[in-house]
Write a protein that holds these residues in place. Structure first.
Motif, PDB file in Angstrom:
ATOM      1  N   LEU A 185       0.396  -6.052  14.401  1.00 24.28           N
ATOM      2  CA  LEU A 185      -0.842  -6.836  14.406  1.00 24.28           C
ATOM      3  C   LEU A 185      -0.807  -7.933  13.337  1.00 24.28           C
ATOM      4  O   LEU A 185      -1.104  -9.100  13.606  1.00 24.28           O
ATOM      5  CB  LEU A 185      -2.056  -5.915  14.186  1.00 24.28           C
ATOM      6  N   GLY A 187       0.274  -4.378   6.032  1.00 22.03           N
ATOM      7  CA  GLY A 187      -0.459  -4.801   7.227  1.00 22.03           C
ATOM      8  C   GLY A 187      -1.596  -5.742   6.864  1.00 22.03           C
ATOM      9  O   GLY A 187      -1.609  -6.342   5.778  1.00 22.03           O
ATOM     10  N   GLY A 188      -2.560  -5.830   7.754  1.00 13.35           N
ATOM     11  CA  GLY A 188      -3.677  -6.749   7.568  1.00 13.35           C
ATOM     12  C   GLY A 188      -4.480  -6.477   6.305  1.00 13.35           C
ATOM     13  O   GLY A 188      -4.984  -7.400   5.666  1.00 13.35           O
ATOM     14  N   VAL A 189      -4.575  -5.208   5.930  1.00 10.60           N
ATOM     15  CA  VAL A 189      -5.372  -4.870   4.744  1.00 10.60           C
ATOM     16  C   VAL A 189      -4.749  -5.494   3.491  1.00 10.60           C
ATOM     17  O   VAL A 189      -5.405  -6.213   2.735  1.00 10.60           O
ATOM     18  CB  VAL A 189      -5.502  -3.330   4.602  1.00 10.60           C
ATOM     19  N   PHE A 200      11.079  -3.450  10.507  1.00 10.38           N
ATOM     20  CA  PHE A 200      10.025  -2.682   9.829  1.00 10.38           C
ATOM     21  C   PHE A 200       9.146  -1.910  10.817  1.00 10.38           C
ATOM     22  O   PHE A 200       8.460  -0.969  10.444  1.00 10.38           O
ATOM     23  CB  PHE A 200       9.127  -3.607   9.003  1.00 10.38           C
ATOM     24  N   GLU A 220      -0.542   2.447  15.969  1.00  9.45           N
ATOM     25  CA  GLU A 220      -0.707   1.138  15.318  1.00  9.45           C
ATOM     26  C   GLU A 220       0.110   0.078  16.070  1.00  9.45           C
ATOM     27  O   GLU A 220      -0.325  -1.063  16.222  1.00  9.45           O
ATOM     28  CB  GLU A 220      -0.227   1.189  13.858  1.00  9.45           C
ATOM     29  N   THR A 259       3.928  -6.118   7.832  1.00  2.00           N
ATOM     30  CA  THR A 259       4.722  -4.962   8.281  1.00  2.00           C
ATOM     31  C   THR A 259       4.145  -4.259   9.502  1.00  2.00           C
ATOM     32  O   THR A 259       4.738  -3.312  10.004  1.00  2.00           O
ATOM     33  CB  THR A 259       4.870  -3.933   7.134  1.00  2.00           C
ATOM     34  N   THR A 260       2.937  -4.651   9.953  1.00  2.00           N
ATOM     35  CA  THR A 260       2.428  -4.110  11.218  1.00  2.00           C
ATOM     36  C   THR A 260       2.596  -5.192  12.285  1.00  2.00           C
ATOM     37  O   THR A 260       2.607  -6.392  11.957  1.00  2.00           O
ATOM     38  CB  THR A 260       0.930  -3.735  11.152  1.00  2.00           C
ATOM     39  N   THR A 278       9.176   2.271  11.672  1.00  2.00           N
ATOM     40  CA  THR A 278       8.411   3.343  11.016  1.00  2.00           C
ATOM     41  C   THR A 278       6.903   3.233  11.258  1.00  2.00           C
ATOM     42  O   THR A 278       6.139   4.094  10.817  1.00  2.00           O
ATOM     43  CB  THR A 278       8.648   3.304   9.484  1.00  2.00           C
ATOM     44  N   LEU A 279       6.484   2.173  11.935  1.00  2.00           N
ATOM     45  CA  LEU A 279       5.043   1.999  12.180  1.00  2.00           C
ATOM     46  C   LEU A 279       4.579   3.043  13.198  1.00  2.00           C
ATOM     47  O   LEU A 279       5.197   3.191  14.251  1.00  2.00           O
ATOM     48  CB  LEU A 279       4.795   0.576  12.715  1.00  2.00           C
ATOM     49  N   ASN A 290       1.319   3.718   1.850  1.00  2.00           N
ATOM     50  CA  ASN A 290       1.980   4.220   3.065  1.00  2.00           C
ATOM     51  C   ASN A 290       3.197   3.401   3.468  1.00  2.00           C
ATOM     52  O   ASN A 290       3.926   3.790   4.373  1.00  2.00           O
ATOM     53  CB  ASN A 290       1.013   4.158   4.254  1.00  2.00           C
ATOM     54  N   ILE A 291       3.367   2.256   2.883  1.00  2.00           N
ATOM     55  CA  ILE A 291       4.511   1.402   3.265  1.00  2.00           C
ATOM     56  C   ILE A 291       5.769   2.015   2.652  1.00  2.00           C
ATOM     57  O   ILE A 291       5.813   2.251   1.434  1.00  2.00           O
ATOM     58  CB  ILE A 291       4.345  -0.042   2.706  1.00  2.00           C
ATOM     59  N   ASP A 348       0.828  -1.208   0.000  1.00  2.00           N
ATOM     60  CA  ASP A 348       0.000   0.000   0.000  1.00  2.00           C
ATOM     61  C   ASP A 348       0.859   1.255   0.000  1.00  2.00           C
ATOM     62  O   ASP A 348       2.068   1.198   0.242  1.00  2.00           O
ATOM     63  CB  ASP A 348      -1.070  -0.028   1.099  1.00  2.00           C
TER      64      ASP A 348
HETATM   65  P1  ADP Z   1      -3.496  -3.805  10.369  1.00  2.00           P
HETATM   66  O1  ADP Z   1      -2.367  -4.726  10.188  1.00  2.00           O
HETATM   67  O2  ADP Z   1      -3.643  -3.274  11.743  1.00  2.00           O
HETATM   68  O3  ADP Z   1      -4.786  -4.323   9.760  1.00  2.00           O
HETATM   69  P2  ADP Z   1      -3.287  -1.811   8.169  1.00  2.00           P
HETATM   70  O4  ADP Z   1      -2.990  -2.755   7.056  1.00  2.00           O
HETATM   71  O5  ADP Z   1      -4.585  -1.086   8.149  1.00  2.00           O
HETATM   72  O6  ADP Z   1      -3.115  -2.500   9.587  1.00  2.00           O
HETATM   73  O7  ADP Z   1      -2.110  -0.762   8.317  1.00  2.00           O
HETATM   74  C1  ADP Z   1      -2.174   0.307   9.217  1.00  2.00           C
HETATM   75  C2  ADP Z   1      -1.466   1.532   8.661  1.00  2.00           C
HETATM   76  O8  ADP Z   1      -0.059   1.432   8.889  1.00  2.00           O
HETATM   77  C3  ADP Z   1      -1.630   1.723   7.150  1.00  2.00           C
HETATM   78  O9  ADP Z   1      -1.729   3.096   6.905  1.00  2.00           O
HETATM   79  C4  ADP Z   1      -0.330   1.170   6.607  1.00  2.00           C
HETATM   80  O10 ADP Z   1      -0.009   1.689   5.366  1.00  2.00           O
HETATM   81  C5  ADP Z   1       0.658   1.584   7.670  1.00  2.00           C
HETATM   82  N1  ADP Z   1       1.849   0.726   7.790  1.00  2.00           N
HETATM   83  C6  ADP Z   1       1.889  -0.608   7.801  1.00  2.00           C
HETATM   84  N2  ADP Z   1       3.117  -1.068   8.078  1.00  2.00           N
HETATM   85  C7  ADP Z   1       3.902   0.029   8.227  1.00  2.00           C
HETATM   86  C8  ADP Z   1       5.278   0.211   8.538  1.00  2.00           C
HETATM   87  N3  ADP Z   1       6.088  -0.808   8.799  1.00  2.00           N
HETATM   88  N4  ADP Z   1       5.737   1.487   8.604  1.00  2.00           N
HETATM   89  C9  ADP Z   1       4.902   2.540   8.385  1.00  2.00           C
HETATM   90  N5  ADP Z   1       3.610   2.433   8.116  1.00  2.00           N
HETATM   91  C10 ADP Z   1       3.097   1.188   8.036  1.00  2.00           C
END
Ligand code: ADP
Ligand code: ZN
Length: 353
Positions: free
Chosen positions: A130, A102-104, A167, A175, A127-128, A170-171, A43-44, A41
């Motif tokens: 979660l 992340g999960g999405v 990773f 989150e 990368t999250t 930067t999260l 934002n990564i 996505d």
């Molecule tokens: P989840 O895993 O909680 O379902 P999402 O996929 O919605 O999370 O991701 C949460 C937000 O964090 C999104 O905006 C995503 O782009 C951003 N994100 C995910 N991993 C990272 C990372 N390692 N560094 C920075 N931003 C991240």
């Protein structure tokens, strides 16, 4: 040092380490795949995608597809766009999808991988926090439709999961903490060692100290893998993974899935489920206080504004309610849990305050 967990009957590997994990393990596992389709996505950070691409031999075709960040992207239209793109670029079953996000990203990519040509390999790079501790194990993939979240999907295991704790730097903190809630969940339902690590190291954990975070990821993945392996189609003990979620889902639904992250709602829900466990006489006051002290020390909010009557309608429409019976996961001890439909309704109402 790389930590390894084997998951499910297929025994796919979840490898946990730092950024060098990609150089050492990715090329080997995609050796036999011809083309690589990366889904991520916007934002990564791009540097992560570059890092993962680097060890892939230059003779391989690599396509990158970025979706908008956020839950709205788990849509039918994105699902369809990606399938069309795969077909136009002549991907076939000998190729591979890599999901970086992340999960999405993971949920959408996994469902694409389950559906395209009835199944194509996919590698998950969560990368999250979660996604690393939750969606990396269990094979659940899904998209959202108008009638509800995660209503369409499939069980599809990845071929490999590569987790880099680097990773997480930067999260966003919010989150990160939402992910921490699910880690505490594993401590409460099954693995007391996790709870003890928290009691001793709250500060270091909030500072994201890599060594301790890696230990927590490893213990969490191991715990979820153990529970899920015993119960691949969600019939029995897997239900304990829903600890705090009956309350949490109601809180999320009440706020229309805005202003509250899943992990934040689950943290509130776990406080409530722990209170219920005490009111029903399963855990003592001492253990209950240890649990609330931990949530306080980590600065997790409490549910202060929603009573049972505010949340009732969301509780009764939860997927986990069968024939009007609420399935609750309660604690027998810290590190031990069970599922029940038998409880005192007055206690249940009191557990909301
Ligand atoms: P989840 O895993 O909680 O379902 P999402 O996929 O919605 O999370 O991701 C949460 C937000 O964090 C999104 O905006 C995503 O782009 C951003 N994100 C995910 N991993 C990272 C990372 N390692 N560094 C920075 N931003 C991240
Ligand atoms: Zn959850």
């Amino acid at each position: 040092m790389i930590k390894k967990v084997l998951v499910g009957d297929e025994k796919y590997k979840v490898l946990i380490g730092k950024n060098d994990i990609f150089k050492n393990y990715l090329p080997d596992s995609i050796k036999n795949n011809k083309k690589i389709f990366i889904i991520s996505d916007k934002n990564i950070p791009t540097k992560y995608i570059e890092l993962i691409k680097r060890p892939i031999t230059s003779s391989k075709v690599v396509n990158i597809h970025k979706i908008k960040a956020g839950e709205e992207s788990k849509s039918f239209s994105n699902f369809q766009n990606i399938l069309n793109k795969l077909a136009k670029k002549k991907y076939d079953r000998s190729d591979c999808i890599i999901a970086i996000g992340g999960g999405v990203v993971g949920d959408l990519s996994g469902f694409v991988a389950a559906s395209y040509m009835r199944g194509i390999d996919y590698i998950q790079v969560p990368t999250t926090l979660l996604a690393q501790v939750d969606s990396s194990v269990g094979g659940k993939t899904a998209i959202n439709i108008e009638s509800g979240k995660n209503l369409v999907g499939a069980f599809k295991n990845p071929k490999l999961v590569l987790i880099s704790s680097s990773f997480l730097k930067t999260l966003p903190d919010r989150e990160f903490k939402a992910g921490i809630a699910e880690v505490i969940k594993y401590g409460l339902i099954y693995n007391k060692k996790i709870f003890k690590i928290f009691q001793k190291n709250c500060k270091l954990i909030l500072q994201k100290k890599p060594k301790i975070i890696e230990d927590l990821i490893y213990e969490s993945v191991k715990t979820k893998a153990k529970i899920v392996t015993e119960d691949e189609k969600e019939l029995g003990i897997r239900a304990v993974l829903n600890f705090g979620h009956t309350y949490g889902h109601a809180l999320e639904a009440q706020s229309n899935y805005k202003n509250i992250l899943h992990g934040e709602a689950v943290a509130m829900g776990m406080r409530m489920a722990s209170k219920m466990s005490m009111l029903e006489g399963h855990i003592n006051k001492d253990d209950y206080e240890k649990i609330t002290d931990l949530f306080d020390a980590l600065k997790f909010s409490k549910n202060t504004s929603n009573s049972y009557s505010d949340l009732k309608k969301f509780i009764m429409t939860d997927k986990k309610v069968k024939n009007g019976n609420i399935n609750l996961i309660l604690l027998k001890n810290i590190g031990e849990s069970f599922q029940t439909q038998k409880f005192d309704m007055e206690n249940f109402k009191r557990s909301f305050s």
